[in-house]
Enzyme design. Sequence first.
Site, PDB file in Angstrom:
ATOM      1  N   HIS A 297      52.089  92.994  50.783  1.00 32.40           N
ATOM      2  CA  HIS A 297      52.177  91.436  51.412  1.00 32.40           C
ATOM      3  C   HIS A 297      52.771  90.585  50.353  1.00 32.40           C
ATOM      4  O   HIS A 297      53.473  89.525  50.724  1.00 32.40           O
ATOM      5  CB  HIS A 297      50.853  90.924  51.695  1.00 32.40           C
ATOM      6  CG  HIS A 297      50.328  91.358  53.116  1.00 32.40           C
ATOM      7  ND1 HIS A 297      49.342  90.767  53.831  1.00 32.40           N
ATOM      8  CD2 HIS A 297      50.678  92.541  53.737  1.00 32.40           C
ATOM      9  CE1 HIS A 297      49.348  91.398  54.977  1.00 32.40           C
ATOM     10  NE2 HIS A 297      49.937  92.771  54.927  1.00 32.40           N
ATOM     11  N   HIS A 542      49.485 102.989  55.946  1.00 34.78           N
ATOM     12  CA  HIS A 542      48.812 103.120  57.362  1.00 34.78           C
ATOM     13  C   HIS A 542      48.339 104.133  57.474  1.00 34.78           C
ATOM     14  O   HIS A 542      47.338 104.141  58.334  1.00 34.78           O
ATOM     15  CB  HIS A 542      49.639 102.800  58.172  1.00 34.78           C
ATOM     16  CG  HIS A 542      50.361 101.213  58.067  1.00 34.78           C
ATOM     17  ND1 HIS A 542      51.679 100.871  58.508  1.00 34.78           N
ATOM     18  CD2 HIS A 542      50.241 100.114  57.496  1.00 34.78           C
ATOM     19  CE1 HIS A 542      52.092  99.608  58.081  1.00 34.78           C
ATOM     20  NE2 HIS A 542      51.154  99.215  57.526  1.00 34.78           N
TER      21      HIS A 542
END
Length: 783
Positions: A297, A542
């Site tokens: 991020h 993920h």
Amino acid sequence: MNFVRFQYHILIYIVVLYPIKSVLSEPHGMALGGHYGIHDEKEHIHSTERPCAVCPRHGVCVPHVQCPAHVRPGSRNPQCHLDGMRVGVCCFTGRSHAAESDRKFRSSINVEDVKAAHNQSRQKLKQWLGHAEGLQNEHYAVVNATSPSYGHHLSMVTYDKRAQKLGRGALLNIFAAQELKSRQALSDDDLAMGFTDHTDGPYCPPVPSCPHAPSRYRSIDGNCNNQGNPSWGAVNTGYGRLLPPSYSDGIWAIRISANGVPLASARAVSSALILDGSHPSRTHNLLFMQFGQFIAHDISTGVVFTLGNGSPISCCDSNGEDVLPPEKQHWACAPIVLDEGDVFYGQFSQRCINFVRTQLAPDFDCSVGYATQMNGASHYPDMSHLYGSSAEKLARLRAPGGLLATFNDYGRELPPLTHRKECLNVHDGAACFESGDNHGNQVISLTVLHTIWTREHNRIARTLAGLNSAWDEDTIFWEARRIVLAEFQHIIYNEWLPLLLGSKTMQVFGLTPSSGYALSYDPSINPSLTAEFATAAMRFGHSIVDSQLTVLSPQHKGVYESISLPEVMFQPSRLRIKPFLDRLLLGLMWQPMQSVDPFVTEALSRYMFHGGNPYGLDLAAINIQRGRDHGLQSYNEYRRLVGLEPITDFHQFPSSAAQRLSTVYTSPEDIDLWVGGLLEEPIEGGVIGTTFANIIADQFAKLKRGDKYYYEYGPDINHGAFTTNQLSEIKKVTLSRILCDNSDGIEISAVSPNAFLRSLPGNDPVQCDSPLIPAMDLAKFVV
């Protein structure tokens, strides 16, 4: 799996292989990462020759991934020795796809063609914007706030007004490229190799204005790091590329199959290949996963197109029951079509997953060419999610005294509250927090890390203020930020990356921290993230997410509660429960992460951002579609790039994987990079396969070698360099120290010396005042 190096022991990590879990295995050999070919395949195309001891023609021996020109047809890049066991290639083109001698001087381009392309471009943009403006008042064209897609919009939206202007300029330039190609003024090779800098685009972004004397402090937006190329790595600039893009028109149209037909739907691929399953790691914990998202991020924020008023674009009709007809779609729509008999979504009559293409960024050389997607964060590891990426944002995040603003919750510092309605819980007492990137509420375990690092800045700022009474609050703030960024970078390179890549890959790519000042800065290296890193390789994370977050409580002698992951997405109010932060941190350190494999929890592949709906989004399908949106080439092309032989037959995979692959891909040349990367077995000492390991190692090498403000550089490079004594103190810092200093101390009194590994023999928890968790002496920072 393989071996994971740890400072006390080598812990053997063995995973029971399920049918599709038996992923692609590469026999050990001389290629980087320990894998070199598969089964009975021959070695890479250059491997028949003995590696060179010294590269000819003044070439430089580098890992294959760092010389993309070696995969060009007709290239001549002999192999060479990187170290005793690894081989690379002799490179003569730097990191470029072609040498300067290959670049064509095209003075013959007709001036009238260029003028016509500019006029056509402006007319087309006017038409597109007019169509988009008309959609703002159509309810079907705007995502409903109760839809799962609204949560995805919140994860991708930017409130930076500069992005929209730059995005429109980028559209002007690709429209001009399309027109010039239609006039045969540009060839496919010109576009692929970037041989278009001789054509002026209709739009040229303004060049950053940099101070005459380099600053002691890293800029907030990433500009002016490199004096010769001040926009490199800055916010709202484009992702780079390891390989030229695979757009079906060479410019922006989404990739198609090798046989010329559309690829299978991203959801069809996800449904067939990316299954739900639990394969816990025996060594790495869930904090390793969460810190990886925290890094991602900070350096990469995909920005999607929105309507002119900022509303999220809907590409699906009737809340997902069908795809909007083309005349009703926004031009940035690329919806994911679902089969009528979809095993999950079919029961809810869903035929469409909303997908909006990534905002584009213009090149600063004013050239036309293929589409380049925009990064809404600065590309550097500079904690933009804590401090913001603009002066305006930073001003809202600062507090008096050189501190970051906080919400004082009965004596506990939490991130400041936001007035934007981006959280799902809105009842009295609910909290929704502000962050530098506006995404800090995405999942509560991420919000915890935002909290910890906000507190770390304020802890350091208060200490510095006490040690340096003559400093004003600006000096306190910028000095505290300078130290926090150094701590963050040190933890990435010293703790997180070695557990991801293994010690050998760290050494080959020069990623291991030095004993003193580092000497590897190279101003010719553009540190900007590659599209392959941001949209595929770094998304390995993920696969390691667990469906549940375990909350531990020593006071309650064990597990206090287990929370389903979708229930804490954009719902961070549990942080207001006084012992919750400590309990969740304990759970993240205790709970194993999932293994890197072609399995993604249903919490992400069926229920992501579901809110009050019985279904959510499929993140795996979105990842696949995002790779196609960015024009990533197929998995095989990146195998070739990193020095591996391509897959020629699905049966080179284990039988169950081969059968599933053949149902959604017509050829191995069609496999998406993210899918193929998850099918590889991990490299020695790491947790990801060879292809992803090379892409990620190359990126972090760029972020080190191309960043003047990298924390290890001395005063001859970094105008804000630390003294040798200060640098020694920073290199004492571990994530365990950060947690000890900034948890609430309600239920945390001991942590493991390596916070990213489970509490196994050799990494047993120790008290926070143990010498195994040394503290930085801030007295060394007295001026």
